[in-house]
Design an enzyme around this catalytic site. Structure first.
Site, PDB file in Angstrom:
ATOM      1  N   HIS A   1      -2.117   0.263  -9.671  1.00  0.00           N
ATOM      2  CA  HIS A   1      -2.643  -0.750  -8.744  1.00  0.00           C
ATOM      3  C   HIS A   1      -3.146  -1.994  -9.496  1.00  0.00           C
ATOM      4  O   HIS A   1      -4.333  -2.344  -9.423  1.00  0.00           O
ATOM      5  CB  HIS A   1      -3.767  -0.138  -7.890  1.00  0.00           C
ATOM      6  CG  HIS A   1      -3.968  -0.874  -6.587  1.00  0.00           C
ATOM      7  ND1 HIS A   1      -4.226  -0.250  -5.395  1.00  0.00           N
ATOM      8  CD2 HIS A   1      -3.951  -2.196  -6.295  1.00  0.00           C
ATOM      9  CE1 HIS A   1      -4.366  -1.154  -4.433  1.00  0.00           C
ATOM     10  NE2 HIS A   1      -4.198  -2.344  -4.959  1.00  0.00           N
TER      11      HIS A   1
ATOM     12  N   ARG B   1       0.861  -1.181   0.000  1.00  0.00           N
ATOM     13  CA  ARG B   1       0.000   0.000   0.000  1.00  0.00           C
ATOM     14  C   ARG B   1       0.901   1.235   0.000  1.00  0.00           C
ATOM     15  O   ARG B   1       1.976   1.223   0.618  1.00  0.00           O
ATOM     16  CB  ARG B   1      -0.897   0.035   1.242  1.00  0.00           C
ATOM     17  CG  ARG B   1      -2.010  -0.973   1.250  1.00  0.00           C
ATOM     18  CD  ARG B   1      -3.102  -0.658   0.217  1.00  0.00           C
ATOM     19  NE  ARG B   1      -4.189  -1.617   0.261  1.00  0.00           N
ATOM     20  CZ  ARG B   1      -4.297  -2.699  -0.506  1.00  0.00           C
ATOM     21  NH1 ARG B   1      -3.378  -2.978  -1.410  1.00  0.00           N
ATOM     22  NH2 ARG B   1      -5.338  -3.500  -0.392  1.00  0.00           N
TER      23      ARG B   1
HETATM   24  C1  GLV Z   1      -5.013  -5.423  -3.829  1.00  0.00           C
HETATM   25  O1  GLV Z   1      -4.367  -4.477  -3.575  1.00  0.00           O
HETATM   26  C2  GLV Z   1      -5.516  -6.323  -2.839  1.00  0.00           C
HETATM   27  O2  GLV Z   1      -5.403  -6.026  -1.635  1.00  0.00           O
HETATM   28  O3  GLV Z   1      -6.041  -7.375  -3.216  1.00  0.00           O
END
Ligand code: GLV
Length: 314
Positions: A277, A229
């Site tokens: 992401h 993150r």
């Molecule tokens: C993606 O970031 C997840 O947590 O699956």
């Protein structure tokens, strides 16, 4: 906390998985399923629902009648970090295995850098024959923060390339395929030896800004890969860390604010590889089957296998 009674009204809050509600409804026609874009979920939806399935938190206040949240991602910080779900709400998470996919992401970024693929592509476009020698990964020290399923898959991939793979975890327990593991408190000492520093831990009260400016200043030309993150890193310090040579580059899949704002200084840097992401992507089938597995366990009166430990935060 006792497990909630099995829900009959399921609210699905999706971003890209627009088929998730239909899939769940087709597998369990006895349930009432309402699917909405997560950003459009209202207080009335939450009052209607007994269970919520999604990755992001709906914008509407409170949790309404929801007694169970099933997170379709690996990281559950949307539901626990900062503004945790009330204690009476059960939190489970997906059982999908993201490790191999995220490991490929990490190896692809390391190889793109060591093989100088971006520079060679520039030369190609300019029709210039300019030999640039690749570096090898063999023998490089890789420090992976996080020795869970994802960290271990990343470790296996780098180990197969002949790297010296070191792990960092809360307890520091030895765990193959890591050649050695130390505790998070030793991170500052470990980063100085890292050629590749990879973050694969959840965001919790303990890990927020773990890679602080001070930790960055102790890096010795590491290449940072963040697949956890954004808030694991003191993001504002990254341009300085790169300019000072503490880091020689970074591949970032996650950011403190997503989407990454257009005015972020990170966009324009040649030493930063940005992706939106995508390192570990949830699938409709995987998300639905994880939910259905937890539901079946609740229906048998069992505590779902993928119940999140609220103290650890994952
Ligand atoms: C993606 O970031 C997840 O947590 O699956």
């Amino acid at each position: 906390m006792s497990a909630p009674r099995p829900p009959a009204r399921i609210l699905v809050g999706y971003q890209s998985l627009s088929q998730l509600g239909t899939y769940i409804a087709s597998r369990r026609p006895d349930l009432e399923v309402r699917a909405r874009k997560v950003a459009e979920i209202t207080k009335a939806d939450l009052d209607w629902a007994e269970a919520f399935v999604g990755f992001r938190r709906p914008p509407a206040n409170g949790t309404g009648n929801v007694r169970w949240v099933h997170c379709v991602g690996a990281g559950v910080d949307a539901f626990l970090f900062g503004d945790p779900l009330p204690d009476h709400v059960l939190l489970t998470r997906t059982s999908e295995h993201f490790g191999p996919q995220i490991a490929e992401y990490c190896v692809s970024r390391a190889l793109a850098w060591s093989q100088r693929i971006l520079e060679l592509a520039d030369e190609q476009r300019a029709r210039r024959w300019t030999p640039r020698h690749p570096d090898t990964l063999r023998g490089n020290r890789v420090v992976i923060v996080g020795t869970g399923e994802v960290g271990a898959a990343i470790a296996r991939a780098f180990d197969a390339l002949g790297c010296d793979v070191h792990g960092v975890s809360r307890g520091g327990a030895a765990r193959p395929p890591f050649h050695s593991v130390s505790t998070t408190s030793a991170l500052g000492d470990m980063v100085g030896e890292a050629r590749w520093l990879i973050l694969a831990i959840p965001l919790t009260a303990e890990t927020v800004r773990l890679v602080s400016r001070d930790v960055l200043a102790r890096c010795n030309g590491a290449f940072l890969i963040n697949v956890g993150r954004g808030a694991l890193v003191e993001e504002e310090a990254l341009p300085d860390a790169l300019d000072a040579g503490w880091l020689r580059g970074a591949a970032l899949d996650v950011f403190a604010t997503e989407p990454l704002p257009p005015d972020s200084p990170l966009w324009a840097r040649r030493d930063v590889l940005i992706s939106p992401h995508v390192a570990g992507l949830t699938t409709v089938e995987g998300a639905a089957e994880g939910f259905l597995e937890c539901l079946a366990q609740l229906e048998r009166g069992e505590r779902p296998r993928m119940t999140v430990d609220r103290i650890r935060g994952y």
